[in-house]
Design an enzyme around this catalytic site. Structure first.
Site, PDB file in Angstrom:
ATOM      1  N   ASP A 225       0.056  -7.639   1.421  1.00 20.42           N
ATOM      2  CA  ASP A 225       0.531  -6.255   1.487  1.00 20.42           C
ATOM      3  C   ASP A 225       2.059  -6.203   1.505  1.00 20.42           C
ATOM      4  O   ASP A 225       2.670  -5.723   2.454  1.00 20.42           O
ATOM      5  CB  ASP A 225      -0.057  -5.586   2.732  1.00 20.42           C
ATOM      6  CG  ASP A 225       0.148  -4.084   2.748  1.00 20.42           C
ATOM      7  OD1 ASP A 225       0.462  -3.521   1.678  1.00 20.42           O
ATOM      8  OD2 ASP A 225      -0.005  -3.469   3.825  1.00 20.42           O
TER       9      ASP A 225
ATOM     10  N   HIS B 269       0.817  -1.213   0.000  1.00 22.64           N
ATOM     11  CA  HIS B 269       0.000   0.000   0.000  1.00 22.64           C
ATOM     12  C   HIS B 269       0.851   1.264   0.000  1.00 22.64           C
ATOM     13  O   HIS B 269       0.365   2.337  -0.343  1.00 22.64           O
ATOM     14  CB  HIS B 269      -0.982   0.003   1.181  1.00 22.64           C
ATOM     15  CG  HIS B 269      -0.375   0.251   2.523  1.00 22.64           C
ATOM     16  ND1 HIS B 269      -0.081  -0.751   3.413  1.00 22.64           N
ATOM     17  CD2 HIS B 269      -0.015   1.398   3.137  1.00 22.64           C
ATOM     18  CE1 HIS B 269       0.419  -0.231   4.519  1.00 22.64           C
ATOM     19  NE2 HIS B 269       0.472   1.078   4.384  1.00 22.64           N
TER      20      HIS B 269
ATOM     21  N   SER C  52       4.505   2.285   8.205  1.00 22.10           N
ATOM     22  CA  SER C  52       4.209   1.265   7.204  1.00 22.10           C
ATOM     23  C   SER C  52       5.451   0.842   6.432  1.00 22.10           C
ATOM     24  O   SER C  52       6.265   1.664   6.033  1.00 22.10           O
ATOM     25  CB  SER C  52       3.189   1.790   6.200  1.00 22.10           C
ATOM     26  OG  SER C  52       1.895   1.696   6.698  1.00 22.10           O
TER      27      SER C  52
END
Length: 306
Positions: free
Chosen positions: A127, A80, A240
């Site tokens: 992901d 992402h 992230s």
């Protein structure tokens, strides 16, 4: 009661709408999309030489994520983070983002990356992504690679270290690399932490607890609203893609969690034992791949022009 959404741990909002049922009921303040190493400490400069800072452009919008150097040519991050990316600046050998760090930092500009072909931005699955550097990097005391976990080890009950430059609970965005030590919990315990987690946590995820039984100073209690003897720990948005490490082995990359990072809910990471074969297969490729969503955008522009 306020509604709090689960979001991917990235600065900025997602380009896709989440399922309507993916939301939290919380009596805490809605903080918005944010990013934090919660309950952590400042790392010693270059203590984690495999951690990478990523400045990502999606057209004219800039985002920030973490990444991990896994070979001389490849950086591993969350899908992402780079989905729709048009340009990526990769900072290696960095600790303080506000300093030039000319003696250690190396910066690469690239637009070559591979997103997992089954990446699902709605269910937060697959992901993971690989970023290809334009040349092999020279390793030194400031820049190093880290091995990736393989096999069927679950790591439940073991202490892990999560890295990132995200928001802290009290000091705003961190300009220096921070870390937090958290315990790996079973996926069953993770799913049971909230009904919405139960709908999302699957085998490919690795969860770390959102609470730590440590003594917190009064200022932590004031800001985090936690009881004495139990602190809130974990990752959040711009963390992230950052490393989750056990005994100097990369076991996960930060993926998703609750938007209210002080809620004490688990942090969810991509489990790299699950993705080891995919990483090995794709990190040997020299052919450029880009986000399927970006391909669609480019084709749409082409047909409009034509």
């Amino acid at each position: 009661m306020l509604i709090v959404l689960i979001v991917k741990l990235l600065i900025g909002t997602s380009n896709r709408k989440l399922h309507d049922e993916v939301k939290f009921i919380s009596d805490r303040k809605v903080l918005g999309v944010d990013s934090r190493i919660i309950g952590g400490d400042i790392a010693t400069p270059h203590q984690y030489p495999y951690q990478v800072a990523l400045y990502i452009w999606k057209q004219v919008t800039q985002y920030f994520c973490g990444g991990v150097l896994i070979s001389l040519r490849w950086v591993l991050t969350a899908a992402h983070c780079v989905d729709y990316a048009t340009e990526i600046l990769v900072y290696l050998g960095t600790h303080d983002l506000t300093q030039s760090e000319t003696g250690s930092r190396v910066i690469y500009n690239t637009s070559t990356y591979i997103i997992h072909e089954n990446y699902d931005s709605v269910l937060f699955q697959n992901d993971v992504a690989l970023i290809r550097l334009p040349e092999e990097v020279a390793l030194n005391q400031y820049i190093a690679t880290i091995p990736i976990s393989q096999g069927n080890q679950t790591y439940v009950g073991e202490m892990s270290t999560t890295l990132g430059w995200g928001l802290t609970a009290t000091e705003g965005y961190s300009t220096v690399l921070r870390y937090v030590d958290t315990e790996v919990i079973s996926n069953a315990e993770c799913a049971a932490s909230h009904p919405d987690y139960a709908a999302l946590v699957v085998d490919q995820h690795l969860c770390t607890t959102g609470k730590s039984n440590v003594y917190f100073k009064m200022r932590h209690i004031f800001y985090l609203n936690v009881i004495l003897g139990e602190g809130i720990v974990g990752s959040c948005s711009s963390d992230s893609g950052g490393a989750v490490v056990i005994n100097e082995v990369l076991v996960g990359v930060v993926s998703w969690g609750a938007i209210d990072c002080t809620a004490g809910l688990p942090s969810v990471n991509a489990r790299l034992t699950f993705f080891y074969d995919w990483i090995q297969e794709n990190s040997g490729k020299d052919v450029m791949k880009i986000s399927p969503h970006l391909w669609f955008l480019l084709l749409s522009i082409f047909f409009v022009v034509v």
